[in-house]
Design an enzyme around this catalytic site. Structure first.
Site: not given
Ligand code: PEP
Ligand code: MG
Length: 580
Positions: A188, A295, A331, A431, A454-455, A465, A502
């Site tokens: 947050h 998001r 999303r 992802e 990221n995922d 992560r 993204c």
């Molecule tokens: C990602 O996984 O790269 C992504 C953009 O989504 P989040 O970071 O919200 O999981």
């Molecule tokens: Mg993600």
């Protein structure tokens, strides 16, 4: 002077006096009372408990409409013999004001939770504080965050973690920085800080205990450093850095206003990722050409998990109309894993299990919640600049099911004669490695892909992560990741659907050249980085660097890719804003 190292989650430098959020909310002065006063004092406190119970029951009732029984833990605390019972007994016995005794007891309990090894219990401290805060506010008759409104000087806030409701109540311009004990890039605090463009550092264990209110604190949101009681040398050094940063920001904002063209005149689209509707205010100034990822998780969290279809519709419509005609990709709910670990609002979400019931899996499991979001997005898409995207798709049937739900949502809207966009463009996040391998099939079922690195890194390298112990393995330049990205881009181009990125890699200056060489033309990044990426792109000659693509893809290790990237960045004088 004491230096703390945490995680920088919102860039910038802030120097101000410390404001201890939770302590101030809960700090009560000791008073000795007469027997009569004590009786009245305890009665008032019991009244506040009744009022707090009513408040919680009301929220719980609303949540029951959604099939979830939340706040049950919060309600139990109000009947807890230690949390409440002992305090009442002590106040009766000692003729001391009960709010003081309660605040001491609350602080002790919060500290016990904070010190637990288990991350889930650690973060439960925030829940305990929330109930305590509600109770004290009801006792004092004060509004939430009333104390903050009276601030007249620049302050930096220290807290265990900023609660989601904080954003809606934040009114003062005097809050210039945040430092919190827990948190990650997606916590947050991080989300609120980035939305308000306030420098922030999280993950500073013990800081709330060790720093005193009113003392000086320096927050460096770039390097993730916090300095308690900085000496004059340090202050001078940071003053210089701050003016240099301001200059740099000005220069970048000027670049951000113009479209991004490579040296060989290819147009590159740079969009922004947002988490909070308020962020839209700054997007145009930052030069974003749309929203590539909204998001929606925080929207649900900031309303205690309860938000109706109509309320969602209003929020989505507001964002879409303020961005119009620029595109906005919304999303669907991506809860679970590392996202919002300590909220019980959605009982079914598997909080710490990144391989569990999260994101699209959770939505398919909770059709009521999913359906209300699908309908809200379809309705907001009436303005035609809205697209929708599903997170964490891992196989064909999952996407099929989600699309069936979408059809059902359309049917319901049609039956009720509610206007919506029946041609809403629907995409998926790429992802999960299985989605890359099935990309040709998935591409036939949707309108676009967006690569969530990221995922993707987490799942393909088997590295959680947010686990610091294996962070050294979380390497975007690992050639396995590059190959997966390349395959995804190839599949989309072959199928003739749009593809963007993204995840954080889209703003990693060590690889943007490579992504361009792979054929990627759409990037969605943190709003503040839009200008830097436009500047970077304008230095790249895609034709010139394309020959390095095969070299990069044939590397065996991240180190080899890094060496190649260093050479390219240096030779092409590409700007760098991130360490390797
Ligand atoms: C990602 O996984 O790269 C992504 C953009 O989504 P989040 O970071 O919200 O999981
Ligand atoms: Mg993600």
């Amino acid at each position: 002077m004491k230096i703390y190292k945490g995680i920088g989650v919102s860039p910038g430098i802030a120097i101000g006096n410390i404001y201890l959020l939770e302590v101030d909310m809960l700090r009560m002065r000791y008073k000795k009372l007469t027997k009569e006063e004590s009786r009245e004092n305890i009665e008032l406190f019991k009244e506040a408990i009744r009022k707090t119970r009513e408040d919680l029951l009301k929220i719980r009732q609303q949540m029951m409409d959604y099939g979830n029984d939340i706040f049950i833990g919060h309600l139990r605390l109000l009947d807890d013999p230690v949390f409440i019972g002992e305090v009442i007994k002590k106040a009766q016995h000692e003729n001391t004001n009960i709010e003081y005794l309660f605040s001491i007891q609350l602080k002790e309990q919060v500290n016990i939770f904070k010190k637990m090894d288990n991350q889930y219990f650690k973060e439960r401290a925030t829940d305990l504080q929330d109930v305590g805060r509600r109770l004290i506010q009801n006792f004092m008759g004060a509004d939430e965050y009333t104390f903050l409104e009276n601030i007249k000087e620049d302050v930096v806030i220290i807290a265990h973690e900023l609660p989601p409701s904080f954003i809606s109540k934040l009114q003062t311009r005097h809050i210039i920085g945040f430092a919190t004990e827990v948190g990650s890039w997606t916590s947050h605090t991080a989300i609120i800080a980035r939305a308000l463009t306030i420098p922030a550092v999280v993950g500073l264990e013990g800081i709330a205990e060790e720093c005193s209110p009113g003392d000086r604190l320096l927050i460096d949101g770039v390097d993730g450093v916090v300095i308690y009681d900085p000496d004059s040398e340090t202050l001078k050094d940071y003053d210089k850095r701050r003016s240099a940063q301001k200059q740099q920001e000005k220069r970048i904002i000027a670049i951000a206003r113009k479209p991004a063209l490579t040296r060989d005149r290819e147009k590159i689209n740079i969009l922004a990722n947002i988490e909070i509707p308020q962020e839209v205010n700054e997007l145009v100034r930052f030069g974003a050409e749309g929203i590539g990822l909204y998001r929606t998780e925080f929207l649900f969290m900031s309303r205690n998990g309860k938000i109706s279809e109509d309320e969602q519709y209003l929020v989505y419509r507001e964002i879409a109309s303020r961005m119009y005609p620029k595109p906005v990709t919304i999303r669907t709910l991506d809860l679970g894993g590392d996202k919002f670990l300590h909220y019980d609002d959605f009982a079914e979400v598997e909080k710490e299990d990144v391989l569990g019931l999260r994101a699209i899996r959770f939505c398919l499991h909770e059709p009521q919640i999913f359906m209300s979001q699908l309908k809200a997005i379809l309705r907001a898409a009436y303005s035609l600049n809205v697209k929708m995207m599903f997170p964490l798709i891992s196989e064909v049937n999952e996407l099929k099911q989600a699309l069936e739900m979408l059809n059902e949502a359309k049917n319901q809207l049609m039956t009720n004669q509610i206007p919506f966009n029946s041609n809403l463009k629907v995409g998926i996040m790429i992802e999960v490695p299985s989605a890359v391998m099935l990309a040709d099939h998935l591409a036939r079922m949707c309108d676009f892909f967006s690569i969530g690195t990221n995922d993707l890194i987490q799942y393909s390298l088997a590295v959680n992560r947010v686990n610091k112990k294996v962070a050294y393995l979380y390497d975007p330049l690992n050639p396995a990741i590059l190959k997966l990205i390349y395959l995804s881009i190839q599949a989309a181009l072959k199928a003739g659907i749009e593809i963007s990125m993204c995840g954080e890699m889209a703003s990693d200056p060590w690889v943007i050249w490579l992504l361009l060489a792979m054929g990627l033309r759409d990037f969605s990044v943190s709003p503040k980085l839009v200008g830097s990426i436009k500047e970077y792109v304008s230095q790249v000659d895609i034709k010139g660097i394309e020959r390095n693509l095969q070299k990069a893809l044939s590397c065996a290790t991240g180190t080899e890719v890094r060496e190649l990237a260093e050479e390219i960045v240096l030779n092409n004088k590409l700007p760098i804003w991130q360490k390797k």
